[in-house]
Design an enzyme around this catalytic site. Sequence first.
Site, PDB file in Angstrom:
ATOM      1  N   GLY A 175       0.771  -1.138   0.032  1.00 49.77           N
ATOM      2  CA  GLY A 175       0.004   0.016  -0.095  1.00 49.77           C
ATOM      3  C   GLY A 175       0.994   1.348  -0.142  1.00 49.77           C
ATOM      4  O   GLY A 175       1.457   1.852   1.011  1.00 49.77           O
ATOM      5  N   CYS A 185      -9.805   1.664  10.030  1.00 45.97           N
ATOM      6  CA  CYS A 185      -9.247   1.667   8.730  1.00 45.97           C
ATOM      7  C   CYS A 185      -8.401   0.708   8.551  1.00 45.97           C
ATOM      8  O   CYS A 185      -8.565   0.034   7.255  1.00 45.97           O
ATOM      9  CB  CYS A 185      -8.678   3.118   8.576  1.00 45.97           C
ATOM     10  SG  CYS A 185      -8.033   3.496   6.699  1.00 45.97           S
ATOM     11  N   CYS A 219      -6.896   9.174   8.651  1.00 50.77           N
ATOM     12  CA  CYS A 219      -6.443   7.857   7.788  1.00 50.77           C
ATOM     13  C   CYS A 219      -6.920   8.005   6.599  1.00 50.77           C
ATOM     14  O   CYS A 219      -7.794   7.862   6.119  1.00 50.77           O
ATOM     15  CB  CYS A 219      -6.919   6.782   8.462  1.00 50.77           C
ATOM     16  SG  CYS A 219      -6.873   5.166   7.420  1.00 50.77           S
ATOM     17  N   MET A 230      -4.422   3.888  -2.415  1.00 52.38           N
ATOM     18  CA  MET A 230      -5.588   3.642  -2.324  1.00 52.38           C
ATOM     19  C   MET A 230      -6.073   5.220  -2.082  1.00 52.38           C
ATOM     20  O   MET A 230      -5.875   6.118  -1.408  1.00 52.38           O
ATOM     21  CB  MET A 230      -5.883   3.077  -0.689  1.00 52.38           C
ATOM     22  CG  MET A 230      -5.653   1.710  -0.544  1.00 52.38           C
ATOM     23  SD  MET A 230      -5.731   1.167   1.167  1.00 52.38           S
ATOM     24  CE  MET A 230      -4.096   0.790   1.516  1.00 52.38           C
ATOM     25  N   SER A 263       1.532   4.848  -0.137  1.00 50.48           N
ATOM     26  CA  SER A 263       0.530   5.938   0.602  1.00 50.48           C
ATOM     27  C   SER A 263       1.304   7.285   0.010  1.00 50.48           C
ATOM     28  O   SER A 263       0.553   8.419   0.197  1.00 50.48           O
ATOM     29  CB  SER A 263       0.475   6.202   2.008  1.00 50.48           C
ATOM     30  OG  SER A 263       1.781   6.345   2.505  1.00 50.48           O
ATOM     31  N   GLY A 264       2.621   7.299  -0.446  1.00 44.93           N
ATOM     32  CA  GLY A 264       2.977   8.716  -0.888  1.00 44.93           C
ATOM     33  C   GLY A 264       3.666   9.090   0.201  1.00 44.93           C
ATOM     34  O   GLY A 264       4.148  10.260   0.167  1.00 44.93           O
ATOM     35  N   GLY A 265       3.938   8.425   1.193  1.00 43.98           N
ATOM     36  CA  GLY A 265       4.904   8.758   2.296  1.00 43.98           C
ATOM     37  C   GLY A 265       6.041   8.029   2.499  1.00 43.98           C
ATOM     38  O   GLY A 265       6.272   7.049   1.878  1.00 43.98           O
ATOM     39  N   VAL A 266       6.713   8.280   3.204  1.00 43.34           N
ATOM     40  CA  VAL A 266       8.274   7.660   3.495  1.00 43.34           C
ATOM     41  C   VAL A 266       8.412   6.286   3.926  1.00 43.34           C
ATOM     42  O   VAL A 266       9.160   5.460   3.341  1.00 43.34           O
ATOM     43  CB  VAL A 266       9.544   8.508   4.274  1.00 43.34           C
ATOM     44  CG1 VAL A 266       9.154   8.536   5.846  1.00 43.34           C
ATOM     45  CG2 VAL A 266      10.921   8.312   3.898  1.00 43.34           C
TER      46      VAL A 266
END
Length: 395
Positions: A7, A100, A200, A33, A9-12
Amino acid sequence: MKRVVVGLSGGVDSSVAAYLLQEQGYEVIGLFMKNWHDDSVTISNECPWLEDSNDALLVAEKLGIPFQTVDLSEEYKEKIVDYMFNEYEQGRTPNPDVLCNREIKFDVFMKIALSLGADYVATGHYCRKGTIENEKGETYQLLAGKDGNKDQSYFLCQLSQEQLSKALFPIGELTKPEVREIAAKLDLITADKKDSQGLCFIGKVRLPDFLQQKLQPKEGIIIEVASEADVFNTIETEFPSQEAAFAYQSRKRDYSGQLSKVVGKHQGAHYFTKGQRKGLNVGGTKEALFVIETDVEKNIIYTGQGSNHPGLLKKALYIKNDEVHWVREDLALQAKQTMDVMARIRYRQELQEATLHQFEDGMYVVFKEPQSAITEGQFVAWHKEDEVLGSGVIS
């Protein structure tokens, strides 16, 4: 090669999780997502999910892994957002992050991943998975992340054995600075990106603003209850049973007719939660005012002065049977059984000594020390050392 869907998420954290899995020889697929696009509920002028999905795409390109976006907004609205509004309307305070994980990431999302032929689903959570082998097969453990400052096992406290069997947590053995260092070495766009705040997967949202768009404001009064009110003078009563004693300790206190005064007005009791200090806009008190109880039926907020006000403190809480969840099903208690555990009633709280008491209709968690702002709708999670054994919704 086993196939893993990450997944992204576009985070580190999820970026580095994908890289580590690649290094371990897995075939990795990145999925983003998309969980929200209801323009009737504005979240902010920015469009965080667009930026995040773009970052996730750039990470996937950099790592050379296939990438796609899946739209789960319908399921998210139904399972998380509608549930949240419903809980707030009833004067409870839900935890959307725990939900979530249970309902979206490790259910709806996991099913999509498995339909793509994945053997596992991976996320960037700071937690670990253990496996116990015995004659009956394998039992999975949910363990705290190595970085005590970032441990996110609490948010996964509702996962089942089946969900854990298919889950991987690649960064669980690392600290946040180590994760950022790996991302920087790889020159990933997410290396210095700030951690996301807010709901979330919805992104930058202030909860009160979000709630006000669905739950109508309704003016009511704020009452301050004196700390010497009779309701706090616990009379040493003989209870017919241990269960009756715990029920008394965990009860919702009735503040009507108590030593109190009206100190202000509010725009809706359902916007407030126990232990809340900000947003009351009442001045002139010696110590800060804290919400000690909300009554959504009468639309009244009860408050008390100071963080040690007796209205904030309780030693026990109750969980209905259908809301008791064991991650370790093999350790589940039967009626009349007890278990000494370490428990927490909110994320980042230090673990507290407690005893679980299972009865026919439900379970009481009885703490050694009184706890502040035990809140209906939130989750309590219980541990043995660094393993999460189970959790439940505070009733």
